[in-house]
Design an enzyme around this catalytic site. Structure first.
Site, PDB file in Angstrom:
ATOM      1  CG  HIS A   4      -2.208  -0.818   1.384  1.00  0.00           C
ATOM      2  ND1 HIS A   4      -2.097  -1.681   1.185  1.00  0.00           N
ATOM      3  CD2 HIS A   4      -3.372  -0.292   0.889  1.00  0.00           C
ATOM      4  CE1 HIS A   4      -3.357  -2.191   0.815  1.00  0.00           C
ATOM      5  NE2 HIS A   4      -3.771  -1.732   0.390  1.00  0.00           N
ATOM      6  CE  LYS A  22      -4.410  -0.144   4.938  1.00  0.00           C
ATOM      7  NZ  LYS A  22      -5.273  -0.353   5.504  1.00  0.00           N
TER       8      LYS A  22
HETATM    9  P1  NAD Z   1      -7.357   9.865   4.808  1.00  0.00           P
HETATM   10  O1  NAD Z   1      -6.738   9.968   6.046  1.00  0.00           O
HETATM   11  O2  NAD Z   1      -7.290  10.139   3.602  1.00  0.00           O
HETATM   12  O3  NAD Z   1      -9.218  10.488   4.881  1.00  0.00           O
HETATM   13  C1  NAD Z   1      -9.268  10.272   6.565  1.00  0.00           C
HETATM   14  C2  NAD Z   1     -10.488  11.474   6.839  1.00  0.00           C
HETATM   15  O4  NAD Z   1     -11.040  11.400   7.641  1.00  0.00           O
HETATM   16  C3  NAD Z   1      -9.560  12.730   7.170  1.00  0.00           C
HETATM   17  O5  NAD Z   1     -10.265  13.739   6.229  1.00  0.00           O
HETATM   18  C4  NAD Z   1      -9.525  13.634   8.315  1.00  0.00           C
HETATM   19  O6  NAD Z   1      -9.807  14.716   8.803  1.00  0.00           O
HETATM   20  C5  NAD Z   1     -11.027  12.600   8.264  1.00  0.00           C
HETATM   21  N1  NAD Z   1     -11.301  12.905   9.949  1.00  0.00           N
HETATM   22  C6  NAD Z   1     -10.007  12.316  11.042  1.00  0.00           C
HETATM   23  N2  NAD Z   1     -11.215  12.587  12.025  1.00  0.00           N
HETATM   24  C7  NAD Z   1     -12.299  12.570  12.044  1.00  0.00           C
HETATM   25  C8  NAD Z   1     -13.131  12.988  12.842  1.00  0.00           C
HETATM   26  N3  NAD Z   1     -13.446  13.347  14.316  1.00  0.00           N
HETATM   27  N4  NAD Z   1     -15.143  13.539  12.157  1.00  0.00           N
HETATM   28  C9  NAD Z   1     -15.321  13.510  10.506  1.00  0.00           C
HETATM   29  N5  NAD Z   1     -13.390  13.304   9.790  1.00  0.00           N
HETATM   30  C10 NAD Z   1     -12.398  12.911  10.808  1.00  0.00           C
HETATM   31  O7  NAD Z   1      -8.049   7.940   4.758  1.00  0.00           O
HETATM   32  P2  NAD Z   1      -8.116   7.060   3.531  1.00  0.00           P
HETATM   33  O8  NAD Z   1      -6.729   6.980   2.758  1.00  0.00           O
HETATM   34  O9  NAD Z   1      -9.445   7.944   2.976  1.00  0.00           O
HETATM   35  O10 NAD Z   1      -8.996   5.689   4.247  1.00  0.00           O
HETATM   36  C11 NAD Z   1      -9.499   6.025   5.237  1.00  0.00           C
HETATM   37  C12 NAD Z   1      -9.757   5.226   5.968  1.00  0.00           C
HETATM   38  O11 NAD Z   1     -10.601   3.784   4.921  1.00  0.00           O
HETATM   39  C13 NAD Z   1      -8.781   3.798   6.131  1.00  0.00           C
HETATM   40  O12 NAD Z   1      -9.344   2.713   7.388  1.00  0.00           O
HETATM   41  C14 NAD Z   1      -8.558   3.272   5.252  1.00  0.00           C
HETATM   42  O13 NAD Z   1      -7.345   1.837   5.592  1.00  0.00           O
HETATM   43  C15 NAD Z   1      -9.896   2.499   4.651  1.00  0.00           C
HETATM   44  N6  NAD Z   1     -10.240   2.127   3.443  1.00  0.00           N
HETATM   45  C16 NAD Z   1     -10.778   1.182   3.119  1.00  0.00           C
HETATM   46  C17 NAD Z   1     -11.367   0.010   1.491  1.00  0.00           C
HETATM   47  C18 NAD Z   1     -12.342  -0.208   1.834  1.00  0.00           C
HETATM   48  O14 NAD Z   1     -12.863  -0.856   1.056  1.00  0.00           O
HETATM   49  N7  NAD Z   1     -12.798  -1.191   3.474  1.00  0.00           N
HETATM   50  C19 NAD Z   1     -10.590   1.040   1.048  1.00  0.00           C
HETATM   51  C20 NAD Z   1      -9.632   2.379   0.829  1.00  0.00           C
HETATM   52  C21 NAD Z   1      -9.489   2.982   2.094  1.00  0.00           C
END
Ligand code: NAD
Length: 277
Positions: free
Chosen positions: A163, A167
């Site tokens: 990744h 991550k």
């Molecule tokens: P990222 O860090 O780009 O996005 C997370 C967002 O959440 C940020 O904009 C952050 O400011 C916001 N955030 C943090 N605290 C918050 C709060 N209290 N209230 C509202 N927003 C808040 O991360 P990402 O790459 O988008 O990944 C997010 C999650 O999704 C991770 O756990 C990742 O592993 C997961 N993910 C899952 C899949 C899937 O298919 N299940 C695919 C991709 C990523």
């Protein structure tokens, strides 16, 4: 004449709207004709004043992210959450007081205690939670379970994942999901079969265990491989995500599906019709 597709599409609120996945979810939602009616961002985010449509690369829709889950979810049927475990857990609590009927959880890295809280919340709402929402990975999961069940324990199962450098959790939620499927095929919980990371002078592979290897580099979106190796043969199942939109499309499919389901905790295998229960 009424446009039927308009009436069946749930109204969405997107948690972590300015995140990598939040933006993808807004983009795919608006492109698919969904109404994005709210979104959340953390206190102090530089994007609390940015229009949700703009975050998704679309024209403005007149709504901005809120720090408050209640405000963000006010007009929504479905809450889609790809943030961080503690943020998702706090949102589940706050959502009890809203009109939201279903929650789609893509966040990964939950502790067993946090997983228990998700299961508890599913007693009074419909939750779809998946470590990976891509259709391809979910097919790979089913193939992993089947292959592990057909092969003897002397075939070594190894799971590799790669990744991007941002991550946080490791191994990835998807690698663990594939590990669970392999363990299920072998008839034991992953907690019994998961090998400790190979490191140090006495890091020999134990027979029957499931090993994990992790790579973090640059902008890799998500690569997974499950290999089954005997002394004479190797079988490899592999998947490579070329674009984050695959996760968003799967989450939107889950959002539509969840509207027709009762309370409970579901996976993407239920949405796709692969689940055995
Ligand atoms: P990222 O860090 O780009 O996005 C997370 C967002 O959440 C940020 O904009 C952050 O400011 C916001 N955030 C943090 N605290 C918050 C709060 N209290 N209230 C509202 N927003 C808040 O991360 P990402 O790459 O988008 O990944 C997010 C999650 O999704 C991770 O756990 C990742 O592993 C997961 N993910 C899952 C899949 C899937 O298919 N299940 C695919 C991709 C990523």
């Amino acid at each position: 004449m009424t446009d039927k597709s308009e009436t069946v599409l749930p109204k969405l609120a997107i948690a972590g709207a300015a995140g990598r996945m939040g933006r993808q979810l807004i983009a795919a939602g608006l492109k698919g004709g969904f109404h994005v009616v709210g979104g959340s961002e953390m206190a102090g985010s530089a994007h609390l004043e940015t229009d949700l449509g703009v975050l998704g690369g679309h024209p403005a829709i007149g709504t901005q992210p809120s720090r408050d889950v209640g405000v963000a979810a006010e007009h929504a049927d479905v809450w889609i959450d790809f943030t961080r475990p503690e943020v998702t857990i706090a949102a589940l609590d706050a959502l009890k007081e809203t009109s939201v009927r279903a929650v789609i959880i893509g966040t990964t890295g939950f502790s067993p205690e946090e997983d228990a809280k998700v299961a508890e919340a599913a007693a009074s709402m419909t939750i779809v939670k998946a470590g990976n929402f891509s259709v391809g990975v979910n097919v790979m999961e089913a193939l992993t379970r089947l292959t592990a069940a057909r092969l003897q324990d002397d075939w070594d199962i190894e799971i590799l994942e790669a990744h991007h450098r941002h991550k946080i959790d490791a191994p990835s939620g998807t690698a663990l999901m594939l590990g669970d499927a392999a363990a299920e095929g072998r008839g034991a919980p992953l907690s019994d079969l998961k090998a400790a990371p190979y490191d140090g002078p006495s890091a020999k592979r134990e027979p029957g265990k499931i090993g994990f290897s992790v790579k973090r580099s640059g902008g890799i979106i998500g690569e997974h491989e499950v290999s089954f190796g005997s002394e004479q043969e190797i079988i490899k199942l592999s998947h490579s995500a070329r674009d984050r939109s695959v996760f968003a499309e799967g989450a939107l499919m889950a959002a539509r599906w969840a509207m027709t389901q009762g309370h409970g905790l579901y996976g993407m295998d239920h949405v796709l019709g692969f689940a055995s229960d």
